[in-house]
Design an enzyme around this catalytic site. Structure first.
Site, PDB file in Angstrom:
ATOM      1  N   SER A 213       0.671  -1.256  -0.086  1.00  0.00           N
ATOM      2  CA  SER A 213       0.022  -0.163   0.114  1.00  0.00           C
ATOM      3  C   SER A 213       0.811   1.229   0.104  1.00  0.00           C
ATOM      4  O   SER A 213       2.112   1.283   0.760  1.00  0.00           O
ATOM      5  CB  SER A 213      -0.778  -0.038   1.213  1.00  0.00           C
ATOM      6  OG  SER A 213      -1.801   1.254   1.255  1.00  0.00           O
ATOM      7  N   TYR A 226      -1.479  -0.733   9.849  1.00  0.00           N
ATOM      8  CA  TYR A 226      -1.845  -0.956   8.468  1.00  0.00           C
ATOM      9  C   TYR A 226      -0.434  -0.578   7.609  1.00  0.00           C
ATOM     10  O   TYR A 226       0.269  -1.612   6.996  1.00  0.00           O
ATOM     11  CB  TYR A 226      -2.781  -0.385   7.569  1.00  0.00           C
ATOM     12  CG  TYR A 226      -3.095  -0.560   6.404  1.00  0.00           C
ATOM     13  CD1 TYR A 226      -3.424  -2.069   5.734  1.00  0.00           C
ATOM     14  CD2 TYR A 226      -2.908   0.304   5.250  1.00  0.00           C
ATOM     15  CE1 TYR A 226      -3.828  -2.256   4.541  1.00  0.00           C
ATOM     16  CE2 TYR A 226      -3.262   0.256   3.877  1.00  0.00           C
ATOM     17  CZ  TYR A 226      -3.484  -1.099   3.689  1.00  0.00           C
ATOM     18  OH  TYR A 226      -3.680  -1.294   2.271  1.00  0.00           O
TER      19      TYR A 226
END
Length: 331
Positions: A213, A226
């Site tokens: 990501s 995350y």
């Protein structure tokens, strides 16, 4: 265990040991189909500005939806974790339409059944579903064993699964959040990669495609769990690429910018920020999981990528170049 409604491939599908054939190149994977990933009205705020892209003939000519690459993965077998929704679902469909047999692993049985039903008419037997919690090592090992047992081989591993987590300031992140993120992003892929390597070595080649990501690359606010988990996965991927190159196992990362389920949750809670992100994107839109992200995953799974390993591909319309406008509102 395998879901009872699983569709199995026919007994005459290829199972012999073979390398990725050089002749399966230069074609696109998709016939003309509508995307299986649907966006709701709130999330569509971020993409409406550039909807004209999909009605213009030029983008489609360079895209896999025109059907020119049918068969590029014929005879190959893939596992896609988190394969029943968002980007994973797009990759599942792309691989199946390209000729692969796909074990779609997901914790959500209803979503898995929906994908099977959606694809059954055109791709009967190419996609099967297995309920898997990828944070459970035994279930991950069983997933890999099931793919080899059912289809006779395993060529491609896509680690995509992620469970949703809310935003929190760094000082408010809990040990549970951090450990959970590392179990989901890092350990799940680590276990699957270790379990898959013997089959890759038996076949003489393999592909590992890990979804990471821009949140981690750009250190976005309020998602430290995350960010850290996905950046750890990037490092794991590069290490595997170096160590497994001698086995002709190519390991690469995709950092996508797409209207995935996670993005849609973000758009619902931060519609103004989501719209600003789309407007700031150099291409003026947020990508589509099937038509923008999946073709790159298809390339990385194909023989055309046999000399590409250890790389991070930013499939984001250029958003990584100058950074993403990420400023979710927290109390």
């Amino acid at each position: 265990m395998l879901h009872p409604d699983v569709h199995k491939v026919s007994e005459n599908r290829p199972t012999e040991i073979e390398h990725f054939p050089a002749g399966m190149r230069g074609k696109s994977a998709f016939p003309s189909v509508h995307p299986i990933v649907r966006t709701d009205d709130v999330a569509s705020i971020a993409t409406a500005q550039s909807a004209f892209v999909y009605s213009s003939p030029w983008p489609l000519q360079g895209n896999a939806i025109n059907g020119a690459n049918m068969g590029i993965l014929e005879g190959r077998v893939a596992i896609v974790t988190g394969g029943a929704a968002g980007i994973g679902r797009g990759i599942t469909e792309a691989y199946a339409r390209a000729g692969a047999s796909v074990l779609m692993a997901d914790i959500d049985v209803a979503a898995g059944d929906e994908v099977i039903d959606y694809l059954a008419a055109e791709l009967q037997g190419r996609v099967s579903f297995m309920q898997v919690d990828v944070t459970d090592k035994a279930q991950v090992h069983a997933m890999v064993a099931q793919a080899v047992s059912q289809f006779g081989r395993l060529d491609i591993l896509v680690n995509n699964a992620w469970r949703g987590s809310g935003f929190a300031r760094l000082e408010e992140q809990t040990d549970e959040n951090m450990r959970g993120a590392f179990d989901m992003a890092l350990m799940a892929a680590f276990w699957a990669m270790q379990a898959s390597l013997p089959e890759f070595r038996r076949l003489g080649a393999g592909r590992v495609i890990n979804l990471c990501s821009l949140n981690g690359v750009n250190a976005h606010m309020y998602s430290a769990d995350y960010n850290a988990g996905k950046e750890a996965l990037r490092t794991l991927t590069r290490t595997a690429a170096r160590e497994w190159a001698e086995y002709q196992v190519c390991c690469n990362v995709i950092c996508p910018g797409a209207a995935s389920d996670a993005y849609q949750r973000f758009a619902r809670s931060n519609p103004e920020n989501a719209a600003a992100m789309a407007n700031a994107n150099p291409m003026g839109r947020i990508g589509d999981p099937l038509t923008d992200i999946a073709p790159v995953a298809l390339f990385l799974a194909s023989d055309d990528s046999r000399y590409l390993t250890g790389n991070t591909l930013f499939v984001d319309g250029g958003a990584h170049i100058n950074g993403v406008h990420w400023a979710p509102k927290l109390p």
